[in-house]
Design a protein around this motif. Structure first.
Motif, PDB file in Angstrom:
ATOM      1  N   ILE A 221     -12.759 -41.058  15.769  1.00 24.36           N
ATOM      2  CA  ILE A 221     -11.805 -41.985  15.166  1.00 24.36           C
ATOM      3  C   ILE A 221     -10.410 -41.555  15.594  1.00 24.36           C
ATOM      4  CG2 ILE A 221     -10.997 -43.033  13.010  1.00 24.36           C
ATOM      5  CD1 ILE A 221     -14.056 -43.366  13.552  1.00 24.36           C
ATOM      6  N   PRO A 222      -9.711 -42.381  16.361  1.00 23.38           N
ATOM      7  CA  PRO A 222      -8.397 -41.963  16.842  1.00 23.38           C
ATOM      8  C   PRO A 222      -7.337 -42.050  15.747  1.00 23.38           C
ATOM      9  CG  PRO A 222      -8.828 -44.227  17.484  1.00 23.38           C
ATOM     10  CD  PRO A 222     -10.073 -43.732  16.806  1.00 23.38           C
ATOM     11  N   ALA A 223      -6.323 -41.215  15.855  1.00 22.52           N
ATOM     12  CA  ALA A 223      -5.140 -41.355  15.003  1.00 22.52           C
ATOM     13  C   ALA A 223      -4.115 -42.188  15.769  1.00 22.52           C
ATOM     14  CB  ALA A 223      -4.550 -39.989  14.681  1.00 22.52           C
ATOM     15  N   PHE A 224      -3.351 -42.994  15.042  1.00 20.38           N
ATOM     16  CA  PHE A 224      -2.255 -43.708  15.692  1.00 20.38           C
ATOM     17  C   PHE A 224      -1.121 -42.709  15.899  1.00 20.38           C
ATOM     18  CE2 PHE A 224       1.666 -46.104  15.856  1.00 20.38           C
ATOM     19  CZ  PHE A 224       1.344 -47.102  16.759  1.00 20.38           C
ATOM     20  N   PRO A 225      -0.614 -42.578  17.135  1.00 13.87           N
ATOM     21  CA  PRO A 225       0.448 -41.582  17.374  1.00 13.87           C
ATOM     22  C   PRO A 225       1.780 -42.040  16.767  1.00 13.87           C
ATOM     23  CG  PRO A 225      -0.418 -42.501  19.458  1.00 13.87           C
ATOM     24  CD  PRO A 225      -0.997 -43.308  18.354  1.00 13.87           C
ATOM     25  N   VAL A 226       2.175 -41.377  15.707  1.00 10.73           N
ATOM     26  CA  VAL A 226       3.381 -41.759  14.958  1.00 10.73           C
ATOM     27  C   VAL A 226       4.610 -41.204  15.671  1.00 10.73           C
ATOM     28  CG1 VAL A 226       4.591 -41.491  12.773  1.00 10.73           C
ATOM     29  CG2 VAL A 226       2.118 -41.822  12.803  1.00 10.73           C
ATOM     30  N   GLU A 227       5.628 -42.029  15.803  1.00 10.09           N
ATOM     31  CA  GLU A 227       6.826 -41.574  16.500  1.00 10.09           C
ATOM     32  C   GLU A 227       7.652 -40.620  15.639  1.00 10.09           C
ATOM     33  OE1 GLU A 227       9.118 -44.260  19.765  1.00 10.09           O
ATOM     34  OE2 GLU A 227       7.657 -45.249  18.465  1.00 10.09           O
ATOM     35  N   HIS A 228       7.830 -40.953  14.366  1.00 12.37           N
ATOM     36  CA  HIS A 228       8.639 -40.089  13.515  1.00 12.37           C
ATOM     37  C   HIS A 228       7.953 -39.825  12.188  1.00 12.37           C
ATOM     38  CE1 HIS A 228      11.838 -40.187  16.371  1.00 12.37           C
ATOM     39  NE2 HIS A 228      11.758 -41.497  16.417  1.00 12.37           N
ATOM     40  N   VAL A 229       7.334 -38.654  12.099  1.00 10.77           N
ATOM     41  CA  VAL A 229       6.709 -38.255  10.846  1.00 10.77           C
ATOM     42  C   VAL A 229       7.821 -37.768   9.915  1.00 10.77           C
ATOM     43  CG1 VAL A 229       5.098 -36.665   9.738  1.00 10.77           C
ATOM     44  CG2 VAL A 229       4.571 -37.609  11.992  1.00 10.77           C
ATOM     45  N   VAL A 230       7.947 -38.428   8.773  1.00 10.29           N
ATOM     46  CA  VAL A 230       8.971 -38.042   7.801  1.00 10.29           C
ATOM     47  C   VAL A 230       8.385 -37.101   6.758  1.00 10.29           C
ATOM     48  CG1 VAL A 230      10.501 -38.907   5.976  1.00 10.29           C
ATOM     49  CG2 VAL A 230      10.345 -40.105   8.175  1.00 10.29           C
ATOM     50  N   ASP A 231       7.193 -37.426   6.248  1.00  9.72           N
ATOM     51  CA  ASP A 231       6.561 -36.606   5.207  1.00  9.72           C
ATOM     52  C   ASP A 231       5.057 -36.823   5.244  1.00  9.72           C
ATOM     53  OD1 ASP A 231       5.726 -35.271   2.943  1.00  9.72           O
ATOM     54  OD2 ASP A 231       6.453 -36.814   1.557  1.00  9.72           O
ATOM     55  N   PRO A 232       4.291 -35.784   5.603  1.00 12.36           N
ATOM     56  CA  PRO A 232       2.840 -35.953   5.721  1.00 12.36           C
ATOM     57  C   PRO A 232       2.089 -35.943   4.381  1.00 12.36           C
ATOM     58  CG  PRO A 232       3.471 -33.732   6.335  1.00 12.36           C
ATOM     59  CD  PRO A 232       4.745 -34.457   6.018  1.00 12.36           C
ATOM     60  N   THR A 233       2.806 -35.710   3.277  1.00 12.12           N
ATOM     61  CA  THR A 233       2.120 -35.640   1.976  1.00 12.12           C
ATOM     62  C   THR A 233       1.348 -36.936   1.728  1.00 12.12           C
ATOM     63  OG1 THR A 233       3.994 -34.348   1.172  1.00 12.12           O
ATOM     64  CG2 THR A 233       2.443 -35.177  -0.488  1.00 12.12           C
ATOM     65  N   GLY A 234       0.108 -36.790   1.299  1.00 10.34           N
ATOM     66  CA  GLY A 234      -0.679 -37.964   0.930  1.00 10.34           C
ATOM     67  C   GLY A 234      -1.365 -38.662   2.081  1.00 10.34           C
ATOM     68  N   ALA A 235      -1.237 -38.121   3.298  1.00  7.59           N
ATOM     69  CA  ALA A 235      -1.859 -38.795   4.453  1.00  7.59           C
ATOM     70  C   ALA A 235      -3.374 -38.925   4.274  1.00  7.59           C
ATOM     71  CB  ALA A 235      -1.537 -38.041   5.744  1.00  7.59           C
ATOM     72  N   GLY A 236      -3.999 -37.846   3.818  1.00  7.56           N
ATOM     73  CA  GLY A 236      -5.455 -37.880   3.619  1.00  7.56           C
ATOM     74  C   GLY A 236      -5.856 -38.850   2.515  1.00  7.56           C
ATOM     75  N   ASP A 237      -5.028 -38.974   1.491  1.00 10.01           N
ATOM     76  CA  ASP A 237      -5.306 -39.917   0.396  1.00 10.01           C
ATOM     77  C   ASP A 237      -5.148 -41.365   0.874  1.00 10.01           C
ATOM     78  OD1 ASP A 237      -5.600 -37.756  -1.537  1.00 10.01           O
ATOM     79  OD2 ASP A 237      -3.430 -37.550  -1.401  1.00 10.01           O
ATOM     80  N   CYS A 238      -4.108 -41.612   1.668  1.00  8.30           N
ATOM     81  CA  CYS A 238      -3.938 -42.956   2.256  1.00  8.30           C
ATOM     82  C   CYS A 238      -5.123 -43.314   3.132  1.00  8.30           C
ATOM     83  CB  CYS A 238      -2.671 -43.023   3.101  1.00  8.30           C
ATOM     84  SG  CYS A 238      -1.155 -43.052   2.165  1.00  8.30           S
ATOM     85  N   PHE A 239      -5.548 -42.354   3.927  1.00  2.53           N
ATOM     86  CA  PHE A 239      -6.689 -42.551   4.824  1.00  2.53           C
ATOM     87  C   PHE A 239      -7.926 -42.952   4.009  1.00  2.53           C
ATOM     88  CE2 PHE A 239     -10.328 -40.414   7.032  1.00  2.53           C
ATOM     89  CZ  PHE A 239     -10.285 -41.058   8.255  1.00  2.53           C
ATOM     90  N   ALA A 240      -8.207 -42.165   2.985  1.00  2.00           N
ATOM     91  CA  ALA A 240      -9.396 -42.432   2.160  1.00  2.00           C
ATOM     92  C   ALA A 240      -9.255 -43.738   1.382  1.00  2.00           C
ATOM     93  CB  ALA A 240      -9.639 -41.260   1.205  1.00  2.00           C
ATOM     94  N   GLY A 241      -8.079 -43.974   0.819  1.00  2.00           N
ATOM     95  CA  GLY A 241      -7.859 -45.205   0.058  1.00  2.00           C
ATOM     96  C   GLY A 241      -8.023 -46.439   0.931  1.00  2.00           C
ATOM     97  N   ALA A 242      -7.457 -46.385   2.122  1.00  3.75           N
ATOM     98  CA  ALA A 242      -7.535 -47.552   3.009  1.00  3.75           C
ATOM     99  C   ALA A 242      -8.960 -47.802   3.469  1.00  3.75           C
ATOM    100  CB  ALA A 242      -6.601 -47.367   4.209  1.00  3.75           C
TER     101      ALA A 242
END
Lengths: 305, 305
Positions: A221-242
């Motif tokens: 499963i590829p990650a979308f390459p983000v140009e500007h990461v501001v705050d990675p907090t909650g990334a795993g929760d967003c992933f699971a929620g979505a």
């Protein structure tokens, strides 16, 4: 109000977050916040969590604007869970500066009647005893995804093993997969976890994407390459929620590896938006159309021919 | 003998390698060895390098079995380059225990007449002064790929900048891309490198695959998930050798991003075989059919629908 098709249990917090570029205080956080925000692009989602008397009305208002069902939200006298942390320049490693449990210390999740028949469940990152307790209240045979973290692997292993046997899908990051299994190679880790009794294992690798392993084989499963990461907090929760929101949206009669793959790609894309701001601020600015547009861009980047 | 369609310049070494599982002495190594072995599945490849009087005939024999053209191989009195290193348990970080240059200290690569019109060139990881010197001897407008390492970025930056401006494609790992540009985000790194004058930038991320960036956009190149990594030495050289070999095989009139992507996937697959043994031992056991079979498996893992 219509019954929810997905509910999420986990933490709700007020966070102080510092990166090497910026710091922010008193931002809306917690696994329920991120996961429900991400899921709400796809499905009617119920939030099961607890907040204290200091929880700002403005945060509740933001939940409402996402469309969260709040029947499972408990209000208790006392302080909301608070967390403070600082990220290293790699935006991966972080140091916890403060953890104040507040009302979360006595949290016992209770499932509203209107959630009990929901066909999809996300057990967000809280102690496995609570995850077992709330799952006991669900009826029927929902499709259950479980998120966990290193802390529970270390201090609550037997309870965690019990909840693992009850769920369909386990999502965890690479370091946690290694800790849980004692293996290094991620294929080996995934195989061991399948043998613990889950149908699908999703190993998250942050900016490097994720892998899905089941008896049907493996998927990248590829990650979308983000140009500007501001705050990675909650990334795993967003992933699971979505991805759970997407599954709930499809209402598929049969959940196979091909469907989970599609769902996980939505997880990747929504998480890539999530890290572009503190809290859920970026998610508040986008629509389902933005998600689909980025999905198309990701598809082009991964195109085989 | 037919002219080569690709030549590779770089190091040839005899290595002592230790992983946490196993250690091996006096194994055939060096960037030319790995890259030419990988390329030889696709195209007639010439090796430009130097060996000492201690270089075993058995190693030359292995080169011949791969089908290397050896007109560019210099034999000099003295010792072959020797390297010893030990890998940490992550199979990524490694510590160099010994570097003995031997005949490599005075190496001046000379291009045989039969290589001068080759349409494809891989400048493997050696000092940029030597890379410039050997490239001066090439005729016409070959498609040139450049590999480099942190050492040259640190100590030979102006020579490196000069060779970068002369090549079509630069391949380097994520840490090197950050060192070269002073940026952290890999998209930013790639953009800066494009502005240095190359057409294609390939950032390698080891087990997490690679990304390709050009003016045509970005592509995500998956890594094949290897079950048992035995020795990661030479993985980047195999990757580069295989993708250049594939390009040479196609003899395409126009090299665009779509073709480079296909080539890089071959790089990924051949590198995944390479790390399954010490030295080129695994590559000696496989055929082009094995490569294509693994490519099909990788495609299934990445399938969009």
């Amino acid at each position: 109000m219509a019954d929810v098709s997905l509910w999420v249990v986990g933490s709700i917090g007020i966070d102080d977050i510092a990166t090497q570029q910026e710091q922010r205080s008193d931002v809306l956080g917690g696994s329920v916040t991120y996961a429900c925000a991400a899921a709400s692009f796809f499905a009617k989602t119920g939030a099961v969590g607890v907040v204290g008397s200091d929880f700002p009305n403005g945060f509740i208002e933001r939940y409402r604007r996402f469309g969260f069902d709040l029947a499972g939200l408990q209000h208790r006298p006392g302080s909301t869970f608070r967390w403070a942390g600082v990220y290293e320049s790699d935006m991966i490693n972080r140091r916890t500066l403060k953890t104040e449990l507040g009302v979360f210390a006595d949290f016992t999740p209770e499932l509203p009647q209107s959630y009990r028949n929901a066909p999809y469940v996300l057990l967000g990152n809280i102690g496995p005893v609570l995850q077992n307790h709330v799952l006991d209240q669900a009826h029927g045979k929902p499709f259950v995804a479980l998120d966990t973290m290193d802390l529970w692997i270390r201090i609550a292993r037997s309870d965690l093993d019990r909840v693992i046997r009850r769920v369909n899908l386990l999502t965890l990051n690479d370091a946690e997969a290694r800790l849980l299994t004692g293996r290094h190679n991620l294929r080996d880790c995934a195989q061991d976890i399948l043998e613990m009794g889950v149908q699908f294992v999703v190993i998250k690798k942050g900016e490097h994407g994720a892998m899905l392993v089941s008896n049907e084989g493996m998927a990248i499963i590829p990650a979308f390459p983000v140009e500007h990461v501001v705050d990675p907090t909650g990334a795993g929760d967003c992933f699971a929620g979505a991805f759970m929101g997407f599954l709930a949206e499809t209402q598929a009669a049969r959940i196979d590896s091909a469907l989970i793959r599609r769902a996980l790609r939505y997880g990747s894309v929504v998480a890539s938006f999530g890290v572009e701001s503190f809290s859920t601020e970026r998610l508040e600015m986008i629509t389902r159309a933005d998600i689909d547009e980025r999905m198309n861009a990701l598809q082009l980047m991964c195109q085989w021919e």
